[in-house]
Design a protein around this motif. Structure first.
Motif, PDB file in Angstrom:
ATOM      1  N   ALA A 131       0.834  -1.210   0.000  1.00  0.00           N
ATOM      2  CA  ALA A 131       0.000   0.000   0.000  1.00  0.00           C
ATOM      3  C   ALA A 131       0.866   1.255   0.000  1.00  0.00           C
ATOM      4  CB  ALA A 131      -0.933  -0.008   1.204  1.00  0.00           C
ATOM      5  N   GLU A 132       1.943   1.232   0.768  1.00  0.00           N
ATOM      6  CA  GLU A 132       2.834   2.394   0.816  1.00  0.00           C
ATOM      7  C   GLU A 132       3.559   2.586  -0.513  1.00  0.00           C
ATOM      8  OE1 GLU A 132       2.156   1.241   5.066  1.00  0.00           O
ATOM      9  OE2 GLU A 132       2.326   0.238   3.133  1.00  0.00           O
ATOM     10  N   LEU A 133       3.928   1.478  -1.177  1.00  0.00           N
ATOM     11  CA  LEU A 133       4.573   1.594  -2.482  1.00  0.00           C
ATOM     12  C   LEU A 133       3.607   2.168  -3.514  1.00  0.00           C
ATOM     13  CD1 LEU A 133       7.022   1.134  -4.281  1.00  0.00           C
ATOM     14  CD2 LEU A 133       6.227  -1.221  -4.652  1.00  0.00           C
ATOM     15  N   GLU A 134       2.367   1.697  -3.479  1.00  0.00           N
ATOM     16  CA  GLU A 134       1.376   2.256  -4.400  1.00  0.00           C
ATOM     17  C   GLU A 134       1.162   3.743  -4.119  1.00  0.00           C
ATOM     18  OE1 GLU A 134      -3.009   1.278  -6.246  1.00  0.00           O
ATOM     19  OE2 GLU A 134      -2.697   0.889  -4.114  1.00  0.00           O
ATOM     20  N   SER A 135       1.128   4.111  -2.857  1.00  0.00           N
ATOM     21  CA  SER A 135       0.940   5.527  -2.511  1.00  0.00           C
ATOM     22  C   SER A 135       2.082   6.379  -3.050  1.00  0.00           C
ATOM     23  CB  SER A 135       0.847   5.694  -0.990  1.00  0.00           C
ATOM     24  OG  SER A 135      -0.331   5.101  -0.491  1.00  0.00           O
ATOM     25  N   LEU A 136       3.314   5.858  -2.954  1.00  0.00           N
ATOM     26  CA  LEU A 136       4.457   6.601  -3.477  1.00  0.00           C
ATOM     27  C   LEU A 136       4.321   6.820  -4.980  1.00  0.00           C
ATOM     28  CD1 LEU A 136       7.279   7.854  -3.374  1.00  0.00           C
ATOM     29  CD2 LEU A 136       8.218   5.543  -3.630  1.00  0.00           C
ATOM     30  N   PHE A 137       3.997   5.759  -5.725  1.00  0.00           N
ATOM     31  CA  PHE A 137       3.842   5.892  -7.172  1.00  0.00           C
ATOM     32  C   PHE A 137       2.722   6.872  -7.516  1.00  0.00           C
ATOM     33  CE2 PHE A 137       5.782   1.630  -8.825  1.00  0.00           C
ATOM     34  CZ  PHE A 137       6.961   1.930  -8.184  1.00  0.00           C
ATOM     35  N   ARG A 138       1.594   6.757  -6.808  1.00  0.00           N
ATOM     36  CA  ARG A 138       0.458   7.644  -7.072  1.00  0.00           C
ATOM     37  C   ARG A 138       0.812   9.093  -6.727  1.00  0.00           C
ATOM     38  NH1 ARG A 138      -2.916   5.538  -3.753  1.00  0.00           N
ATOM     39  NH2 ARG A 138      -2.432   7.000  -2.099  1.00  0.00           N
ATOM     40  N   VAL A 153       3.002  -5.075  -9.432  1.00  0.00           N
ATOM     41  CA  VAL A 153       2.149  -5.980  -8.652  1.00  0.00           C
ATOM     42  C   VAL A 153       0.705  -5.490  -8.645  1.00  0.00           C
ATOM     43  CG1 VAL A 153       1.593  -6.562  -6.247  1.00  0.00           C
ATOM     44  CG2 VAL A 153       3.838  -7.097  -7.161  1.00  0.00           C
ATOM     45  N   VAL A 154      -0.211  -6.443  -8.737  1.00  0.00           N
ATOM     46  CA  VAL A 154      -1.640  -6.186  -8.570  1.00  0.00           C
ATOM     47  C   VAL A 154      -2.203  -7.243  -7.637  1.00  0.00           C
ATOM     48  CG1 VAL A 154      -3.895  -6.064  -9.702  1.00  0.00           C
ATOM     49  CG2 VAL A 154      -1.867  -5.147 -10.863  1.00  0.00           C
ATOM     50  N   THR A 155      -2.898  -6.807  -6.601  1.00  0.00           N
ATOM     51  CA  THR A 155      -3.591  -7.719  -5.696  1.00  0.00           C
ATOM     52  C   THR A 155      -5.026  -7.232  -5.547  1.00  0.00           C
ATOM     53  OG1 THR A 155      -3.134  -6.528  -3.624  1.00  0.00           O
ATOM     54  CG2 THR A 155      -1.411  -8.009  -4.426  1.00  0.00           C
ATOM     55  N   GLU A 156      -5.790  -7.873  -4.671  1.00  0.00           N
ATOM     56  CA  GLU A 156      -7.154  -7.408  -4.410  1.00  0.00           C
ATOM     57  C   GLU A 156      -7.153  -6.049  -3.721  1.00  0.00           C
ATOM     58  OE1 GLU A 156      -9.216 -10.369  -2.215  1.00  0.00           O
ATOM     59  OE2 GLU A 156      -9.283 -11.823  -3.868  1.00  0.00           O
ATOM     60  N   GLU A 157      -6.060  -5.708  -3.057  1.00  0.00           N
ATOM     61  CA  GLU A 157      -5.996  -4.460  -2.298  1.00  0.00           C
ATOM     62  C   GLU A 157      -5.295  -3.334  -3.036  1.00  0.00           C
ATOM     63  OE1 GLU A 157      -5.015  -7.441  -0.895  1.00  0.00           O
ATOM     64  OE2 GLU A 157      -6.982  -7.721   0.066  1.00  0.00           O
ATOM     65  N   VAL A 158      -4.307  -3.648  -3.894  1.00  0.00           N
ATOM     66  CA  VAL A 158      -3.523  -2.594  -4.539  1.00  0.00           C
ATOM     67  C   VAL A 158      -3.385  -2.885  -6.032  1.00  0.00           C
ATOM     68  CG1 VAL A 158      -2.205  -2.163  -2.419  1.00  0.00           C
ATOM     69  CG2 VAL A 158      -1.284  -3.731  -4.148  1.00  0.00           C
TER      70      VAL A 158
END
Length: 293
Positions: free
Chosen positions: A78-85, A137-142
């Motif tokens: 989640a933190e990695l996705e937040s950084l990219f976003r 990466v893609v999961t149900e959450e990110v």
């Protein structure tokens, strides 16, 4: 994805060779005057070295033999996705560093295998460059992949990947063959579920295929050289790729499918320079036009 603040991600498993690809991009960035913010995937592990050992011990006590750095339990997806976003939207974001050894840890007066404190990315960078396990990466959450403007997979055939990991971990980190083999086996479920699917989301894949016998990677004494390999380069879309030019520049290359070129392994650095320099030009042009508009 972002026009003003693009994200480039190199993704591949431990031992795949992503660090070598990063060095090639560093050369391109220097030549093209690109000011990149660098992020290592290791810095988004959930636990430091001591904590990970403790987590593995607890998992084994509970009968879980599959906990690994490849899966979501041991990472901050989640933190990695937040950084990219956040970077795509503002050109900034929060990151930290993982200090692999004594040399890296010394400036921070910390122990090797620990994280630095979270901090803001440098101001005014041209793009974010990620190198690690989970760039698509893609999961149900990110859904990390949707924030990446250029995703590149580094995927040696599995036996070569194991040979590279065994060689590195034994010679550079002092592990026994048995210890490295146990790690490979423990990671396999997460490798299948979280690493392999990324290579269907990447824009370009580089797969090195040895042309020497690697049928038993656990007894191999040396890593097959680039000259003992062929390189399979698969493009998500052939649109905009100048295949005749690539074939003329990469001696001994040929096309195996409409979106796939095969070339001698010794041409890997040249192939990356030829392929990714125009792609970076396009990202820079989009950024410049967006800033003007």
């Amino acid at each position: 994805m972002s026009t003003k603040h693009p994200v480039v991600a190199i993704t591949g498993s431990s031992g795949a060779g992503t660090t070598s690809v990063r060095r090639t991009f560093e050369q391109i960035f220097r030549r093209e005057g690109v000011n990149a913010a660098y992020i290592e995937g290791d810095s988004f592990h959930r636990w430091d070295r001591v904590e990970m050992k403790a987590a593995l011990a607890r998992a084994l006590e509970d009968g879980d033999h599959t906990l690994s750095h490849f899966g979501p339990e041991a990472n901050l997806f989640a933190e990695l996705e937040s950084l990219f976003r956040d970077y795509g939207e503002t050109g900034s974001g929060q990151f930290r560093r993982y200090l692999h050894d004594v040399e890296e840890a010394a400036p921070y007066q910390q122990e090797p295998g620990t994280f630095t404190a979270w901090e803001d990315l440098p101001v005014g960078t041209d793009l974010l460059f990620y190198e690690g396990l989970h760039g698509a990466v893609v999961t149900e959450e990110v859904d990390i992949a949707r924030h990446v403007d250029l995703a590149i997979g580094v995927v040696p055939v599995i036996n070569l990947e194991w040979i590279q990991k065994l060689n590195r971990d034994r010679l550079q980190r002092g592990y026994t063959t048995e210890a490295v083999t146990e790690t490979i086996l423990r990671r396999m479920p997460d490798y299948v579920d979280y690493v392999t699917p990324q290579f269907s989301r990447t824009h370009v894949n580089f797969q090195r295929v040895p042309v020497v016998d690697t049928s038993n990677p656990f007894i191999a004494r040396t890593i097959p050289t680039l000259d003992e390999s062929m390189l399979v380069i698969r493009f998500e879309s052939p649109r905009g790729i100048d295949f005749p030019y690539l074939l003329s520049m990469l001696h001994g290359s040929f096309m195996s499918r409409p979106n796939t070129i095969v070339c001698p392994g010794g041409k890997m650095d040249l192939a990356m320079q030829l392929i990714f320099t125009p792609m970076l030009w396009r990202l820079k042009d989009r950024k410049r036009q967006a800033e003007i508009g």
